[in-house]
Design an enzyme around this catalytic site. Structure first.
Site, PDB file in Angstrom:
ATOM      1  N   TYR A 128       7.544  -9.226  -5.922  1.00 14.81           N
ATOM      2  CA  TYR A 128       6.538  -9.949  -5.160  1.00 14.81           C
ATOM      3  C   TYR A 128       5.767  -9.064  -4.192  1.00 14.81           C
ATOM      4  O   TYR A 128       5.075  -9.550  -3.305  1.00 14.81           O
ATOM      5  CB  TYR A 128       7.112 -11.175  -4.446  1.00 14.81           C
TER       6      TYR A 128
ATOM      7  N   ASP B 251       2.999  -7.082  -2.425  1.00 15.48           N
ATOM      8  CA  ASP B 251       1.557  -7.213  -2.173  1.00 15.48           C
ATOM      9  C   ASP B 251       1.040  -8.646  -2.082  1.00 15.48           C
ATOM     10  O   ASP B 251       0.009  -8.880  -1.465  1.00 15.48           O
ATOM     11  CB  ASP B 251       0.716  -6.422  -3.184  1.00 15.48           C
TER      12      ASP B 251
ATOM     13  N   TYR C 152      14.586  -2.716   0.989  1.00 13.65           N
ATOM     14  CA  TYR C 152      14.689  -2.515  -0.459  1.00 13.65           C
ATOM     15  C   TYR C 152      16.150  -2.252  -0.810  1.00 13.65           C
ATOM     16  O   TYR C 152      16.954  -1.876   0.064  1.00 13.65           O
ATOM     17  CB  TYR C 152      13.762  -1.370  -0.893  1.00 13.65           C
TER      18      TYR C 152
ATOM     19  N   GLN D  54       6.544 -18.043   4.817  1.00 16.29           N
ATOM     20  CA  GLN D  54       6.012 -17.019   5.741  1.00 16.29           C
ATOM     21  C   GLN D  54       6.021 -17.427   7.228  1.00 16.29           C
ATOM     22  O   GLN D  54       6.455 -16.645   8.069  1.00 16.29           O
ATOM     23  CB  GLN D  54       4.597 -16.623   5.328  1.00 16.29           C
TER      24      GLN D  54
ATOM     25  N   ARG E  54      10.226  -4.193   5.929  1.00 11.30           N
ATOM     26  CA  ARG E  54       9.927  -3.272   4.835  1.00 11.30           C
ATOM     27  C   ARG E  54       8.456  -3.387   4.420  1.00 11.30           C
ATOM     28  O   ARG E  54       7.723  -4.251   4.925  1.00 11.30           O
ATOM     29  CB  ARG E  54      10.828  -3.570   3.646  1.00 11.30           C
ATOM     30  N   GLY E  55       8.054  -2.542   3.472  1.00  5.81           N
ATOM     31  CA  GLY E  55       6.737  -2.672   2.829  1.00  5.81           C
ATOM     32  C   GLY E  55       5.603  -2.659   3.827  1.00  5.81           C
ATOM     33  O   GLY E  55       5.489  -1.756   4.654  1.00  5.81           O
ATOM     34  N   GLU E  56       4.772  -3.686   3.757  1.00  9.80           N
ATOM     35  CA  GLU E  56       3.603  -3.694   4.637  1.00  9.80           C
ATOM     36  C   GLU E  56       3.527  -4.954   5.507  1.00  9.80           C
ATOM     37  O   GLU E  56       3.396  -4.871   6.731  1.00  9.80           O
ATOM     38  CB  GLU E  56       2.318  -3.563   3.811  1.00  9.80           C
ATOM     39  N   ASP E  57       3.634  -6.108   4.885  1.00  9.59           N
ATOM     40  CA  ASP E  57       3.368  -7.315   5.668  1.00  9.59           C
ATOM     41  C   ASP E  57       4.459  -7.589   6.707  1.00  9.59           C
ATOM     42  O   ASP E  57       4.166  -7.858   7.869  1.00  9.59           O
ATOM     43  CB  ASP E  57       3.197  -8.529   4.738  1.00  9.59           C
ATOM     44  N   SER E  58       5.716  -7.516   6.297  1.00 14.70           N
ATOM     45  CA  SER E  58       6.793  -7.772   7.278  1.00 14.70           C
ATOM     46  C   SER E  58       6.798  -6.666   8.351  1.00 14.70           C
ATOM     47  O   SER E  58       7.117  -6.919   9.513  1.00 14.70           O
ATOM     48  CB  SER E  58       8.160  -7.864   6.585  1.00 14.70           C
TER      49      SER E  58
HETATM   50  O1  TRH Z   1       6.720  -7.381  -0.726  1.00 14.31           O
HETATM   51  P1  TRH Z   1       6.989  -6.128  -0.062  1.00 14.31           P
HETATM   52  O2  TRH Z   1       8.103  -5.343  -0.567  1.00 14.31           O
HETATM   53  O3  TRH Z   1       5.587  -5.436  -0.095  1.00 14.31           O
HETATM   54  C1  TRH Z   1       5.370  -4.209  -0.499  1.00 14.31           C
HETATM   55  C2  TRH Z   1       4.253  -3.545   0.288  1.00 14.31           C
HETATM   56  O4  TRH Z   1       3.041  -4.189   0.203  1.00 14.31           O
HETATM   57  C3  TRH Z   1       4.191  -2.179  -0.236  1.00 14.31           C
HETATM   58  O5  TRH Z   1       3.220  -1.445   0.437  1.00 14.31           O
HETATM   59  C4  TRH Z   1       3.895  -2.319  -1.722  1.00 14.31           C
HETATM   60  O6  TRH Z   1       3.445  -1.248  -2.297  1.00 14.31           O
HETATM   61  C5  TRH Z   1       5.128  -2.956  -2.355  1.00 14.31           C
HETATM   62  O7  TRH Z   1       5.166  -4.240  -1.855  1.00 14.31           O
HETATM   63  C6  TRH Z   1       5.083  -3.035  -3.858  1.00 14.31           C
HETATM   64  O8  TRH Z   1       7.242  -6.297   1.513  1.00 14.31           O
HETATM   65  P2  TRH Z   1       6.236  -6.988   2.543  1.00 14.31           P
HETATM   66  O9  TRH Z   1       4.877  -6.362   2.472  1.00 14.31           O
HETATM   67  O10 TRH Z   1       6.881  -6.990   3.831  1.00 14.31           O
HETATM   68  O11 TRH Z   1       6.067  -8.476   2.025  1.00 14.31           O
HETATM   69  C7  TRH Z   1       7.115  -9.380   2.055  1.00 14.31           C
HETATM   70  C8  TRH Z   1       6.573 -10.749   2.362  1.00 14.31           C
HETATM   71  O12 TRH Z   1       7.630 -11.699   2.282  1.00 14.31           O
HETATM   72  C9  TRH Z   1       6.005 -10.865   3.761  1.00 14.31           C
HETATM   73  O13 TRH Z   1       4.801 -11.584   3.709  1.00 14.31           O
HETATM   74  C10 TRH Z   1       7.056 -11.657   4.527  1.00 14.31           C
HETATM   75  C11 TRH Z   1       7.569 -12.522   3.414  1.00 14.31           C
HETATM   76  N1  TRH Z   1       8.894 -13.109   3.623  1.00 14.31           N
HETATM   77  C12 TRH Z   1       9.004 -14.476   3.710  1.00 14.31           C
HETATM   78  O14 TRH Z   1       7.981 -15.175   3.629  1.00 14.31           O
HETATM   79  N2  TRH Z   1      10.238 -15.033   3.870  1.00 14.31           N
HETATM   80  C13 TRH Z   1      11.370 -14.294   3.991  1.00 14.31           C
HETATM   81  O15 TRH Z   1      12.467 -14.869   4.138  1.00 14.31           O
HETATM   82  C14 TRH Z   1      11.240 -12.881   3.946  1.00 14.31           C
HETATM   83  C15 TRH Z   1      12.457 -12.012   4.086  1.00 14.31           C
HETATM   84  C16 TRH Z   1      10.003 -12.321   3.754  1.00 14.31           C
END
Ligand code: TRH
Length: 393
Positions: free
Chosen positions: A19, A21, A202, A263, A279-283
């Protein structure tokens, strides 16, 4: 200018690694619709991943309305489009390939749409030089502009909803709502009273070593892990399947598995905890708006490119916070060169001692990031300037 009518915008998002991005794209889409009145169409290839962070998504629908946003299932690169199908603003997230038929129709529009490649977030310095640069299409009369989120005034800033601060302050100002929120997630009173840490990373993070150290900690720690995160280490610690509701205490550490929340509730979790692993970008960005200490697990890239990006961020963020710097490097398996190495007992002892300073700095950093404006508004302002410039027609 867009002639005072409702602006249309298409955002193309390809889900990476389950999931990745979609978290960013969904947040951006909603904000553009809710705060700027834009008619947004979010094209996404993987509805099942999308549904995980937004339970209202219907998996079978080719087209659906979700929270005011039109969601289109982006099944393939086929499709015939006419200029009437093309949005005023077209955003490809992270250089995804928009269907060729869509691009061909973009070239037939008058005026042509404003086209952005919205890039991933990095703290590296070169970003400032590339932010808003144009790139001409090799064959068609179209220009795409790069737009970079970032941490300085010379970038597009970070995604932040206008009401976010008020929502956080409201939530944090009522301890009873915080307690009720945590209790509703299943936390027992002792866990609510402990140092609360949310854990989102991760699968390759050294979670088992961290758990080991936390068991020996001087004060109780409640580690809250959304279901599906670090499952192997969590299951080993629990001695049972890592499903929502499962919990186990060993020494000073309680590990509790939470449901994977939507979210807005994830924000509340970050606001309610004393420390967040993200992790990643949004969190990662949400943790910065929470104004609490956090440890970032960066998405791994080939040739350890992510270590360079990690160091670029730590260079801006960690400053004199040596314990944070050391823990972040060790968490990402980046070469450390400090005495602590990846001895998590030593790392955690130093980290815990520095938490008050980290908390103070986190609030200061949040204020600085605020001063850069928010990414959606910055992007629309730039789009509008392109439309009104002579070359933008
Ligand atoms: O999904 P991610 O691993 O995103 C990443 C980054 O975008 C990275 O740069 C990219 O290249 C890679 O994907 C493939 O982690 P991120 O960005 O933090 O997104 C997770 C989303 O999940 C964020 O919007 C928060 C949300 N979330 C929930 O809504 N509920 C939850 O319980 C949790 C733990 C997270």
């Amino acid at each position: 200018m867009f002639n005072d009518r409702v602006i249309t915008l298409a955002l193309f998002c390809k889900v990476v690694d389950n999931y990745g991005d979609i978290g960013i794209c969904w947040r951006l889409a909603r904000q553009l619709q809710q705060e700027h009145g834009i008619a947004v169409t979010l094209w996404v290839d993987d509805l099942a991943s999308f549904q995980r962070i937004c339970p209202d998504v219907i998996l079978q629908a080719d087209q659906q309305q979700v929270a005011g946003v039109t969601v289109r299932h982006w099944r393939d690169q086929d499709g015939v489009f006419t200029p009437a199908d093309i949005a005023d603003i077209v955003i490809e997230f992270f250089a995804v390939d928009i269907p060729p038929g869509y691009i061909a129709a973009m070239a037939e529009c008058a005026p042509r749409p404003v086209w952005f490649n919205l890039e991933g977030l990095t703290a590296e310095e070169w970003v400032e030089g590339c932010h808003t640069l144009p790139s001409s299409h090799p064959r068609l009369p179209l220009t795409k502009h790069f737009f970079f989120p970032g941490f300085t005034a010379k970038t597009g800033g970070l995604l932040r909803e206008a009401a976010l601060d008020a929502q956080r302050l409201h939530f944090q100002s009522e301890p009873a709502s915080v307690t009720a929120f945590l209790a509703q997630l299943g936390l027992a009173p002792a866990e609510i009273a402990a140092t609360k840490v949310s854990l989102f990373c991760y699968p390759h993070a050294p979670v088992a070593a961290l758990f080991e150290a936390w068991q020996q900690a001087a004060a109780p720690i409640a580690c809250l892990v959304p279901e599906g995160v670090a499952s192997e280490a969590v299951q080993a610690f629990l001695g049972a399947p890592a499903v929502a509701g499962a919990a186990q205490t060993r020494g000073a550490l309680t590990v509790r598995v939470l449901p994977f929340v939507a979210q807005p509730d994830y924000d509340k979790l970050l606001w309610a905890c004393d420390l967040n692993f993200v992790r990643g970008e949004d969190s990662f960005v949400r943790a910065q708006w929470a104004g609490k200490p956090f440890v970032w697990h960066i998405y791994p890239q080939d040739d350890n490119l992510h270590h360079k990006k990690l160091r670029a961020f730590l260079g801006r963020y960690a400053g004199a916070l040596d314990a944070l710097n050391a823990a972040a490097l060790a968490w990402n398996d980046a070469p450390v060169g400090s005495a602590a190495g990846s001895d998590w007992t030593a790392l955690w002892t130093a980290f815990a001692a520095d938490m008050p300073a980290m908390t103070e700095w986190a609030v200061d950093w949040r204020r600085q990031m605020h001063d850069n404006g928010d990414l959606s508004s910055n992007l629309l302002q730039f789009a509008s300037s392109l439309r009104s410039s002579p070359g933008g027609k």
